[in-house]
Scaffold this motif. Structure first.
Motif, PDB file in Angstrom:
ATOM      1  N   ASN A 194      -1.937  -3.247  -7.450  1.00 35.22           N
ATOM      2  CA  ASN A 194      -2.980  -2.838  -6.508  1.00 35.22           C
ATOM      3  C   ASN A 194      -4.017  -3.948  -6.402  1.00 35.22           C
ATOM      4  OD1 ASN A 194      -4.634  -2.478  -8.907  1.00 35.22           O
ATOM      5  ND2 ASN A 194      -3.573  -0.519  -9.167  1.00 35.22           N
TER       6      ASN A 194
ATOM      7  N   GLU B 210       9.628   2.049  -1.493  1.00 37.02           N
ATOM      8  CA  GLU B 210       9.567   1.472  -2.832  1.00 37.02           C
ATOM      9  C   GLU B 210      10.299   0.128  -2.858  1.00 37.02           C
ATOM     10  OE1 GLU B 210      10.733   2.682  -7.460  1.00 37.02           O
ATOM     11  OE2 GLU B 210      11.023   4.097  -5.802  1.00 37.02           O
TER      12      GLU B 210
ATOM     13  N   GLU C 181       0.830  -1.203   0.000  1.00 35.76           N
ATOM     14  CA  GLU C 181       0.000   0.000   0.000  1.00 35.76           C
ATOM     15  C   GLU C 181       0.868   1.259   0.000  1.00 35.76           C
ATOM     16  OE1 GLU C 181      -2.599  -0.352   3.350  1.00 35.76           O
ATOM     17  OE2 GLU C 181      -4.098  -1.496   2.215  1.00 35.76           O
ATOM     18  N   ALA C 182       0.242   2.385  -0.312  1.00 37.90           N
ATOM     19  CA  ALA C 182       0.940   3.668  -0.320  1.00 37.90           C
ATOM     20  C   ALA C 182       1.485   3.970   1.075  1.00 37.90           C
ATOM     21  CB  ALA C 182      -0.007   4.777  -0.774  1.00 37.90           C
ATOM     22  N   GLY C 183       2.660   4.576   1.118  1.00 37.10           N
ATOM     23  CA  GLY C 183       3.278   4.901   2.395  1.00 37.10           C
ATOM     24  C   GLY C 183       4.399   3.974   2.780  1.00 37.10           C
TER      25      GLY C 183
ATOM     26  N   SER D  99       0.370  -3.433   4.682  1.00 36.80           N
ATOM     27  CA  SER D  99      -0.114  -2.116   5.094  1.00 36.80           C
ATOM     28  C   SER D  99       0.922  -1.409   5.955  1.00 36.80           C
ATOM     29  CB  SER D  99      -1.421  -2.266   5.880  1.00 36.80           C
ATOM     30  OG  SER D  99      -1.798  -1.034   6.469  1.00 36.80           O
TER      31      SER D  99
END
Length: 321
Positions: free
Chosen positions: A68, A43, A38-40, A88
């Motif tokens: 995604n 990379e 997930e974003a956050g 997450s």
């Protein structure tokens, strides 16, 4: 009498050995999944997690990276993966399963990630993306429906062989084939009708299930009649060996191919009980995706059985002449 007793004994021991060998220690192996970060998160985190999962001893999963959860859903619908792990930044991850593709694989994924997250001091919640139907307990109804079709096919073929005998002319061979085709059409429809309109297990899939059932019954029955034409009365125990001793435990009912020993995982899709089971799942839970391989299996059995029946009849007719 001695030969009969020994033959039945061998079938009985084969039955016990096959079922116990298949089911005594189900172990997950190479269950295809995707990993999503997930974003956050840093990379490359998704690839790192996938690499760690692929490095687990005995390779319970075969992980790849997905961009995604939308891509995950498409991959599940296309039967390319059987679940996904969404990492997450909050520390509570999500395990996506698809019990419609096989409840044993979904359960195995929960077991695998319970150990993985315990070692990483993380937690996860489960989201079933393709759940089994309300009246399809553990997704076993398709397996039992397929077994019913298979039993009907080889029982009728065995009865024709024992009570009527092998066809003596080409015309009789085609009559036997037509009888089996008519029986397959009726029994395939009735099996589908009971599970869709009477019990409500697979509501809304009457026609495709009826076509699948017709194929399962006809393929099983014709292959058994072809065996009868080639080897005589030995066709009955051979059919039991193929469709019951080997076919049932490898069909993917109670345990799917990703938790069965490699031998059963390899042969299951190429025997009619497994083809029928996978065909039902493809039709009911994945809008027909994946039904091509079961259809190929059924076609092979039907063509081989019909060719053996007609070919042996012609050969014997010429021999008598």
């Amino acid at each position: 009498m001695v030969a009969l007793v020994v033959g039945v004994l061998l079938l009985q021991i084969g039955f016990i050995t096959s079922y116990v060998a298949a089911f005594h220690q189900p172990t997950p192996h190479d269950i295809p999944i995707a990993v999503v970060a997930e974003a956050g998160l840093p990379e490359g985190m998704d690839q790192q997690v996938a690499d760690r999962l692929n490095a687990i001893d005995s390779r319970p999963v075969e992980a790849r990276v997905a961009a995604n959860t939308y891509e995950v859903r498409n991959l599940i619908d296309d039967r390319e993966i059987m679940g996904a792990y969404v990492v997450s930044p909050t520390g509570t991850d999500t395990l996506i399963t698809a019990s419609g593709a096989g409840s044993s694989a979904a359960t195995a994924l929960e077991s695998v990630f319970t150990k993985v997250d315990a070692a990483e001091h993380r937690a996860f919640v489960v989201r079933d993306e393709v759940p089994v139907g309300l009246h399809d307990n553990r997704g076993l109804s398709g397996f039992y429906l397929s077994i019913g079709w298979v039993v009907g096919g080889y029982l009728l073929a065995a009865a024709i062989g024992l009570l009527i005998g092998a066809p003596r002319t080409r015309r009789e061979a085609w009559v036997h084939t037509a009888v089996m085709a008519g029986y397959a059409l009726v029994s395939g429809f009735l099996g589908a009708f009971v599970t869709t309109n009477v019990l409500g297990t697979f509501s809304g899939h009457l026609l495709p299930l009826a076509l699948l059932g017709t194929g399962v019954v006809f393929a099983t029955g014709m292959f058994t009649m072809g065996l009868r034409a080639v080897v005589g009365i030995l066709a009955v125990p051979l059919a039991i060996l193929i469709f019951v001793v080997l076919g049932n435990p490898s069909a993917g009912g109670a345990f799917g191919s990703n938790v069965l020993p490699s031998f059963y995982a390899a042969i299951g899709r190429w025997i009619t009980p497994g083809a029928g089971t996978e065909g039902v799942r493809s039709i009911v839970y994945f809008a027909g995706t994946g039904v091509g391989q079961p259809a190929l299996t059924l076609a092979i059995y039907a063509v081989a059985g019909t060719a053996a029946l007609v070919g042996m009849t012609v050969w014997r007719t010429r021999g008598r002449r």
